[in-house]
Design a protein around this motif. Structure first.
Motif, mmCIF file in Angstrom:
data_model
loop_
_atom_site.group_PDB
_atom_site.id
_atom_site.type_symbol
_atom_site.label_atom_id
_atom_site.label_comp_id
_atom_site.label_asym_id
_atom_site.label_seq_id
_atom_site.Cartn_x
_atom_site.Cartn_y
_atom_site.Cartn_z
ATOM 1 N N LYS A 1 -10.042 73.026 6.349
ATOM 2 C CA LYS A 1 -8.524 73.821 5.630
ATOM 3 C C LYS A 1 -9.277 75.589 7.210
ATOM 4 N N GLN A 2 -10.184 75.299 6.603
ATOM 5 C CA GLN A 2 -10.803 76.900 7.860
ATOM 6 C C GLN A 2 -10.597 76.781 8.856
ATOM 7 N N PHE A 3 -10.391 75.570 10.658
ATOM 8 C CA PHE A 3 -10.279 75.493 11.305
ATOM 9 C C PHE A 3 -9.248 74.094 11.537
ATOM 10 N N PRO A 4 -7.962 74.456 11.404
ATOM 11 C CA PRO A 4 -7.052 73.519 11.930
ATOM 12 C C PRO A 4 -6.811 73.171 12.601
ATOM 13 N N ALA A 5 -7.093 73.914 13.790
ATOM 14 C CA ALA A 5 -6.959 73.581 15.233
ATOM 15 C C ALA A 5 -8.153 72.537 15.434
ATOM 16 N N ILE A 6 -9.207 72.380 15.076
ATOM 17 C CA ILE A 6 -10.010 71.419 15.170
ATOM 18 C C ILE A 6 -10.121 69.893 14.145
ATOM 19 N N ASP A 7 -9.302 69.391 13.568
ATOM 20 C CA ASP A 7 -8.623 68.949 12.480
ATOM 21 C C ASP A 7 -9.304 67.423 12.787
ATOM 22 N N MET A 8 -8.694 67.059 13.886
ATOM 23 C CA MET A 8 -8.458 65.410 14.434
ATOM 24 C C MET A 8 -10.365 65.257 14.723
ATOM 25 N N ILE A 9 -10.929 66.882 15.861
ATOM 26 C CA ILE A 9 -12.027 66.122 15.840
ATOM 27 C C ILE A 9 -13.398 66.178 15.140
ATOM 28 N N VAL A 10 -12.887 67.719 13.641
ATOM 29 C CA VAL A 10 -13.966 67.170 11.982
ATOM 30 C C VAL A 10 -13.563 65.424 11.572
ATOM 31 N N ASN A 11 -12.641 64.883 11.624
ATOM 32 C CA ASN A 11 -11.813 63.907 11.276
ATOM 33 C C ASN A 11 -12.692 62.337 12.146
ATOM 34 N N GLN A 12 -12.708 62.798 13.520
ATOM 35 C CA GLN A 12 -13.469 61.840 14.257
ATOM 36 C C GLN A 12 -14.693 61.865 14.143
ATOM 37 N N ASN A 13 -15.291 63.003 13.639
ATOM 38 C CA ASN A 13 -17.109 63.284 13.845
ATOM 39 C C ASN A 13 -17.371 62.049 12.248
ATOM 40 N N LEU A 14 -16.362 62.788 10.689
ATOM 41 C CA LEU A 14 -16.621 62.412 9.934
ATOM 42 C C LEU A 14 -16.515 60.826 10.129
ATOM 43 N N VAL A 15 -15.687 59.968 10.619
ATOM 44 C CA VAL A 15 -16.160 58.746 10.847
ATOM 45 C C VAL A 15 -17.617 58.674 11.779
ATOM 46 N N LEU A 16 -17.996 59.354 12.760
ATOM 47 C CA LEU A 16 -18.679 58.715 13.751
ATOM 48 C C LEU A 16 -20.055 58.633 11.987
ATOM 49 N N ALA A 17 -20.019 60.342 11.820
ATOM 50 C CA ALA A 17 -20.728 60.533 10.766
ATOM 51 C C ALA A 17 -21.038 59.244 9.689
ATOM 52 N N LYS A 18 -19.917 59.036 8.949
ATOM 53 C CA LYS A 18 -20.291 58.077 8.099
ATOM 54 C C LYS A 18 -20.702 56.080 8.647
ATOM 55 N N GLN A 19 -20.785 56.693 9.704
ATOM 56 C CA GLN A 19 -20.705 54.647 10.037
ATOM 57 C C GLN A 19 -22.262 55.159 10.276
ATOM 58 N N GLN A 20 -23.142 56.102 11.185
ATOM 59 C CA GLN A 20 -24.481 56.287 10.893
ATOM 60 C C GLN A 20 -25.456 56.429 9.198
ATOM 61 N N VAL A 21 -24.941 56.547 8.549
ATOM 62 C CA VAL A 21 -24.721 56.938 7.103
ATOM 63 C C VAL A 21 -25.315 55.161 6.474
ATOM 64 N N ALA A 22 -24.005 54.820 7.110
ATOM 65 C CA ALA A 22 -24.053 52.663 6.573
ATOM 66 C C ALA A 22 -24.469 52.429 7.807
ATOM 67 N N ASP A 23 -24.849 52.805 8.817
ATOM 68 C CA ASP A 23 -26.138 52.363 9.982
ATOM 69 C C ASP A 23 -27.225 52.610 8.655
ATOM 70 N N LEU A 24 -28.042 53.339 8.671
ATOM 71 C CA LEU A 24 -28.965 53.674 7.768
ATOM 72 C C LEU A 24 -29.074 52.578 6.432
ATOM 73 N N ARG A 25 -27.871 52.894 5.747
ATOM 74 C CA ARG A 25 -28.101 52.176 4.331
ATOM 75 C C ARG A 25 -28.463 50.450 4.414
ATOM 76 N N LYS A 26 -28.058 50.324 5.788
ATOM 77 C CA LYS A 26 -28.295 48.043 6.430
ATOM 78 C C LYS A 26 -29.597 48.809 6.462
ATOM 79 N N ILE A 27 -29.776 49.130 7.181
ATOM 80 C CA ILE A 27 -31.187 49.478 7.753
ATOM 81 C C ILE A 27 -32.619 49.975 6.645
ATOM 82 N N GLU A 28 -32.451 50.231 5.501
ATOM 83 C CA GLU A 28 -32.900 50.764 4.606
ATOM 84 C C GLU A 28 -33.153 49.461 3.806
ATOM 85 N N ARG A 29 -31.826 49.201 3.611
ATOM 86 C CA ARG A 29 -32.138 47.322 2.991
ATOM 87 C C ARG A 29 -32.717 46.623 3.090
#
Length: 163
Positions: free
Chosen positions: A27-55
């Motif tokens: 919302k604050q930086f619409p020009a980088i919306d696509m980059i934000v969403n790409q980074n969100l996907v990567l960050a969520k994958q890292q969290v999923a990886d951590l969850r798997k390692i923890e398990r």
């Protein structure tokens, strides 16, 4: 979890925070919306990886004796937690309660934070694991900071499995 703000130690909360932050940034930086969403996907994958390692790493950890509320969110889902928090960790009542807890528990591993004095617990027949759950001591902040520190917590807690 009264007055406990260590919500980032629960990976479900991390996902929620990541999603909310992405919305705010987009919302604050619409020009980088696509980059934000790409980074969100990567960050969520890292969290999923951590969850798997923890398990995988902590799957045989049955119960824990937690001596600091800062770690509650880390253990809030899959573990039986015995909690014993007290600001006066040298009091006779506290030490007596801890001894009683150790006698009743299957766990002989005491989990505390590095800010607590390990010396107070050495007299007990237990593994003592001091976890760096906050005030992370890092020499360089990178995009892998959370991932690396959370992985470090998993590895620190995994020491309980060897006792």
């Amino acid at each position: 979890f009264n007055n406990n703000w260590h919500i980032w130690l629960d990976l479900d909360n991390v996902i929620i925070m990541l999603e909310q932050l992405a919305v705010i940034l987009a919302k604050q930086f619409p020009a980088i919306d696509m980059i934000v969403n790409q980074n969100l996907v990567l960050a969520k994958q890292q969290v999923a990886d951590l969850r798997k390692i923890e398990r995988e790493e902590l799957s045989s950890l049955q119960d824990v004796i937690l001596l600091s509320d800062s770690l509650e969110y880390f253990f809030n889902k899959n573990y039986k937690i015995a909690k014993l928090y007290n600001t006066n960790q040298k009091s006779l009542k506290y030490l007596s309660n801890l001894e009683e807890l150790l006698n009743k528990s299957n766990s002989k591993c005491l989990i505390l934070t590095i800010e607590q004095n390990v010396e107070n617990y050495k007299k007990f027949n237990a593994m003592i694991v001091a976890v760096e759950s906050e005030n992370w001591q890092v020499s360089k902040i990178t995009d892998q900071l959370f991932y690396n520190q959370y992985l470090k917590i998993i590895n620190q807690v995994a020491k309980c499995l060897n006792y």
